[in-house]
Design an enzyme around this catalytic site. Structure first.
Site, PDB file in Angstrom:
ATOM      1  CE  LYS A   1      17.776   1.128 -19.875  1.00  0.00           C
ATOM      2  NZ  LYS A   1      17.682   2.613 -20.007  1.00  0.00           N
TER       3      LYS A   1
ATOM      4  CB  SER B   1      19.371   1.524 -24.813  1.00  0.00           C
ATOM      5  OG  SER B   1      19.962   2.609 -25.106  1.00  0.00           O
TER       6      SER B   1
ATOM      7  CD  GLN C   1     -18.672  13.797 -41.864  1.00  0.00           C
ATOM      8  OE1 GLN C   1     -19.819  13.475 -42.449  1.00  0.00           O
ATOM      9  NE2 GLN C   1     -17.919  14.715 -42.062  1.00  0.00           N
TER      10      GLN C   1
ATOM     11  CD  GLU D   1       8.831   2.229 -20.823  1.00  0.00           C
ATOM     12  OE1 GLU D   1       9.404   3.500 -20.627  1.00  0.00           O
ATOM     13  OE2 GLU D   1       9.621   1.151 -21.316  1.00  0.00           O
TER      14      GLU D   1
ATOM     15  CB  THR E   1      -0.847   0.143   1.143  1.00  0.00           C
ATOM     16  OG1 THR E   1      -0.156  -0.088   2.602  1.00  0.00           O
ATOM     17  CG2 THR E   1      -1.847  -1.330   1.344  1.00  0.00           C
TER      18      THR E   1
END
Ligand code: ARG
Length: 455
Positions: A280, A274, A319, A287, A152
């Site tokens: 990477k 990347s 339209q 995303e 939480t």
């Protein structure tokens, strides 16, 4: 088609702003189905001859075959798919084509076509969501007892199981499907025959066209029939809610895939590299699902604002109803497919998840609950005692269940060594057997029910 009262043709700019053909050609299947149902009804009612109706139907079938082959109309002077098809029909069968538009207007025609399109879109989304739910349930079953931290405020809260977490999304999608089903049921009334706005003096049979097109019944008010776009908004609102759910799961994947978490290893198939940083592995699909949710909500907003000030009945603003619905649908369909693929193929890292659950004092509530249950201490006081224990464990750099009994007793003399058993993350989740709780036994029940309802 409407040039009779005009001396000059439209300006090029007018032609361009007026034309919906570039986007509404996507309605061609629905438009042809609507016209065929209409002309069959006209013939049955004796409004056109069987011979003309036969010629029109044959012509429409031939045009459908052309369109199917990729030869879709593009001339902006034809305005929209309705006029483009009618003009093509006239080229093919001659003057009989002019009888098709008897007792009909483009206003009820487009309302009918668009309802048919949205109905198909809902069916496609529902099939996608069903596959997504199946993927969630399969992975949940695999991880019914895999412990992870529940959060939480994105702070470790209490241990839960990964199966439980995935089944939370199953529930969201269950509600989404019911929203789409609702929208479909409300949409399923046929506006054809409302004509321009007031109905028609021809003896048409609206029940017959409604039935032929798979609608439950004809709509009951001609003004409402041509000016209602609730069905498109219902779709967009359900789509927005669904996209929000997909986006939230996508966000979790983004977080979980980051190195400090390491809860998942996204498959190569849903990651990108990347161009500069060779190490990477980016969660681009997740995303983009997160990003698409914003665009889908934007489509919903666009049509909401378009509709809000329109007087009855039809206005040309309407339209503009189609592009946002088409865009939202394409984005949603892709998002559902991407999330389904990700859920199916992600390598969850249960060891990492378990360690994270163990590290965050996630069983502090279990200590407080033990104090209530075994030592009969009121919960507020138990909460306070537990806080002191967590503080001590934190400063000693150990887990709660690694605090020696002497230390715990010094915090509160009523603690004895039975306290350790409930403090493991497994004991913590196993204890939460309340209906809908995270105990593996409970999650297994929900999974069994889900499998039955998806079967
Ligand atoms: N292309 C129009 C639309 O999509 C069709 C209806 C046009 N009706 C009219 N009265 N101009 O809304």
């Amino acid at each position: 088609m409407w040039g009779g009262r005009f001396a000059e043709g439209p300006a090029a700019i007018m032609r361009e702003i007026n034309a919906s053909l570039p986007f509404d050609k996507r309605l061609w299947r629905q438009d042809i189905a609507g016209s065929k149902a209409h002309v069959a009804m006209l013939a049955k009612q004796g409004i056109v001859t069987q011979a003309d109706a036969g010629a029109i139907t044959g012509g429409l079938d031939a045009i459908a075959a052309e369109y199917e082959g990729g030869d879709l109309p593009g001339d902006l002077a034809l305005e929209d798919i309705h006029m483009a098809t009618e003009s093509r029909l006239a080229e093919r069968i001659g003057t009989a084509a002019g009888r098709l538009h008897t007792a009909r207007s483009r206003n009820d025609q487009v309302a009918t076509d668009f309802r048919l399109w949205v109905r198909d879109a809902i069916d496609a989304v529902d099939a996608g969501l069903l596959a997504f739910q199946r993927a969630l349930v399969a992975r949940a079953e695999e991880h019914v007892a895999s412990v992870m931290p529940g959060f939480t405020h994105l702070q470790v809260a209490q241990p839960v199981t990964l199966g439980h977490h995935l089944m939370a999304y199953y529930e969201m999608i269950r509600r989404d499907r019911s929203r789409f089903a609702d929208a479909r049921a409300r949409l399923n009334e046929c506006p054809l025959g409302a004509a321009a706005l007031a109905g028609t003096g021809f003896p048409i049979d609206r029940q017959a066209t409604a039935e032929a097109l798979g609608f439950a019944k004809p709509t009951d008010n001609s003004l409402d029939s041509v000016s209602d776009r609730d069905f498109a908004l219902d779709y967009l609102m359900a789509a927005t809610q669904c996209a929000i759910h997909l986006s939230r799961l996508a966000e979790e994947f983004v977080i979980w895939a980051s190195q400090p978490y390491g809860f998942v290893k996204l498959p190569d198939a849903y990651s990108t590299g990347s161009s500069i940083m060779p190490q990477k592995r980016n969660p681009d699909a997740a995303e983009l699902v997160r990003g698409h949710a914003g665009r889908i909500a934007g489509c919903m907003t666009a049509l909401t604002i378009t509709m809000k000030g329109l007087p009855l009945a039809y206005s040309k603003d309407m339209q503009d109803d189609k592009p946002p619905v088409f865009e939202a649908h394409d984005l949603l369909a892709l998002s559902i497919a991407a999330m389904t693929g990700m859920v199916e193929t992600t390598a969850f890292q249960p060891e990492r998840m378990r360690r994270a659950a163990e590290a965050g004092y996630s069983t502090a509530t279990d200590l407080a609950d033990w104090l209530v249950r075994v030592a009969d201490i009121p919960f507020r006081e138990a909460h306070h005692i537990t806080g002191a224990a967590v503080k001590r464990a934190e400063s000693d750099g150990v887990a709660l269940d690694q605090l020696p009994i002497a230390v715990l007793k010094a915090i509160d003399a009523r603690i004895d060594d039975r306290v350790y058993a409930p403090l493991s993350v497994d004991a913590s989740v196993a204890a939460r057997k309340s209906h809908g709780g995270t105990a593996p036994s409970e999650v297994a029940k929900r999974i069994a029910e889900a499998k039955e309802s998806l079967a």
